[in-house]
Design an enzyme around this catalytic site. Structure first.
Site, short mmCIF file in Angstrom:
data_model
loop_
_atom_site.label_atom_id
_atom_site.label_comp_id
_atom_site.label_asym_id
_atom_site.label_seq_id
_atom_site.Cartn_x
_atom_site.Cartn_y
_atom_site.Cartn_z
N GLY A 18 44.40 33.91 107.03
CA GLY A 18 45.36 34.64 106.21
C GLY A 18 44.70 35.09 104.90
O GLY A 18 43.52 34.79 104.65
N ALA A 66 51.70 29.82 106.86
CA ALA A 66 53.11 29.96 106.46
C ALA A 66 53.73 31.13 107.21
O ALA A 66 53.03 32.00 107.71
CB ALA A 66 53.21 30.21 104.95
N ASP A 108 57.22 32.43 93.86
CA ASP A 108 58.15 32.79 92.78
C ASP A 108 59.54 33.12 93.35
O ASP A 108 60.53 33.13 92.62
CB ASP A 108 57.62 33.98 91.98
CG ASP A 108 57.25 35.17 92.86
OD1 ASP A 108 56.76 34.97 93.99
OD2 ASP A 108 57.45 36.32 92.43
N TYR A 131 63.43 33.78 103.11
CA TYR A 131 62.05 33.32 102.93
C TYR A 131 61.98 32.34 101.75
O TYR A 131 61.41 31.25 101.87
CB TYR A 131 61.14 34.54 102.69
CG TYR A 131 59.77 34.21 102.16
CD1 TYR A 131 58.78 33.67 102.98
CD2 TYR A 131 59.45 34.44 100.82
CE1 TYR A 131 57.52 33.37 102.48
CE2 TYR A 131 58.20 34.15 100.31
CZ TYR A 131 57.23 33.61 101.14
OH TYR A 131 55.98 33.31 100.64
N TRP A 156 53.10 37.44 94.15
CA TRP A 156 52.59 38.82 94.30
C TRP A 156 51.09 38.81 94.62
O TRP A 156 50.29 39.46 93.94
CB TRP A 156 52.85 39.62 93.03
CG TRP A 156 54.29 39.85 92.68
CD1 TRP A 156 55.36 39.10 93.02
CD2 TRP A 156 54.81 40.94 91.88
NE1 TRP A 156 56.50 39.64 92.48
CE2 TRP A 156 56.20 40.77 91.78
CE3 TRP A 156 54.21 42.02 91.24
CZ2 TRP A 156 57.01 41.64 91.07
CZ3 TRP A 156 55.02 42.90 90.52
CH2 TRP A 156 56.41 42.71 90.44
#
Ligand SMILES: NC(=O)c1ccc[n+]([C@@H]2O[C@H](COP(=O)([O-])OP(=O)(O)OC[C@H]3O[C@@H](n4cnc5c(N)ncnc54)[C@H](OP(=O)(O)O)[C@@H]3O)[C@@H](O)[C@H]2O)c1
Length: 285
Positions: A18, A66, A108, A131, A156
């Site tokens: 990932g 994830a 976040d 999520y 982000w």
């Protein structure tokens, strides 16, 4: 050269292909790393995970695996919770059984975005999408299993590799982009997160818990797109828009206060601008 004061750590990384897993594997090249892709180790198969931990006996387990499809999660709630919460709880139990430190990443998006100043790690969580709720459930599950864990809320994320906003702006053929200016956050370089994890492994204060790590500063997606446009000389027209229809709601303001991490780990987190400069350089090379 072998440094007797900083012995190699044995590390098991999940989700190694990932965006973050790739960056962390690269940054930890001086350690003894065993990285597993989703094909090599599906974390929902806990027996397989257990078997690998039992044979490798890692000092650290770094979970970069994830369910990250924020919009799809709205209709795949069960899958998101299975990977991000139920499985993560079992992984933390295995880590505890083998006395490995468990390093995990959250988001976040555990916050509702109604704040007007950066969120502290101790501040009230209130996710506004599936999520975020699944990631928060994962945080809580880990915290109940064992103390020997670090949870880093990041935000982000982008890199010169993988699928992300930076790569999309840099690579799209569109000459004109409409980008939201109603969401504010902190774009964070995956490599900067990875460098910090390397610092942690070499200087672990064993001060476990939940921390915030983002590149320092804040901006909207619109401002970030403009910065990418300018630093890569793309000559695109970037228009600010107030709304962009997505299946999942996003918090309007999800900037996180990272002072606790900087103090506990004695680490200066780079600014958004410095992070972007390094990613741009890597992208161009
Ligand atoms: N990206 C962001 O903006 C962002 C922001 C905040 C927090 N985070 C958190 O940061 C962490 C890393 O995110 P990322 O951006 O690197 O995500 P990513 O690029 O989507 O990588 C996630 C990896 O997990 C793997 N995976 C999914 N299900 C799995 C399973 N059942 N078993 C094993 N591996 C599995 C995926 O493999 P496949 O591709 O083969 O499915 C993929 O390689 C996650 O915890 C995420 O929640 C990310």
């Amino acid at each position: 050269m072998f440094d007797k004061y900083k012995p190699l750590k044995k590390i098991l990384i999940t989700g190694v292909n990932g965006m973050l897993g790739t960056a962390i594997k690269h940054a930890l090249s001086s350690h003894d790393v065993s990285g597993f892709s989703s094909q090599e180790l599906d974390i929902t198969c806990v027996q397989h995970f257990h078997k690998n931990v039992a044979s490798l006996k890692p000092d650290y387990i770094i979970n970069c695996a994830a369910y990250t499809a924020v919009d799809l999660a709205e209709t795949e709630q069960e899958k998101a919770f299975k990977i991000n919460a139920l499985t993560v709880e079992k992984m933390a139990q295995v880590a505890k059984q083998y006395n490995a430190t468990f390093i995990h990443f959250s988001t976040d998006y555990v916050f509702n975005g109604n704040a007007t100043r950066p969120y502290l790690p101790t501040q009230q969580t209130d996710p506004i999408n599936v999520y975020g709720a699944s990631k928060l459930a994962g945080e809580k599950a880990i915290s109940q299993v064992d103390d020997k864990h670090y949870i880093f809320r990041i935000s982000w994320l982008y890199a010169a590799h993988g699928k992300n906003f930076f790569k999309w702006v840099a690579g799209t053929d569109l000459k004109e982009l409409n980008i939201v200016n109603t969401q504010t956050g902190s774009p964070t370089s995956a490599s900067d997160v990875a460098d910090f994890i390397n610092h942690l492994l070499n200087n672990d204060p064993a001060n476990y818990g939940v921390y915030h790590f983002t590149n320092q500063g804040e901006m909207t997606w619109y401002a970030f797109a403009k910065a990418i446009n300018q630093k890569l000389d793309l000559n695109k027209t970037i228009n600010p828009v107030a709304t962009f229809k997505t299946a999942a709601k996003r918090p309007a303001y999800s900037v996180m206060d990272c002072k606790k991490l900087e103090q506990v780990f004695n680490y200066l987190i780079p600014s958004i601008s410095d992070g972007l400069d390094r990613v741009v350089a890597r992208y161009k090379s």
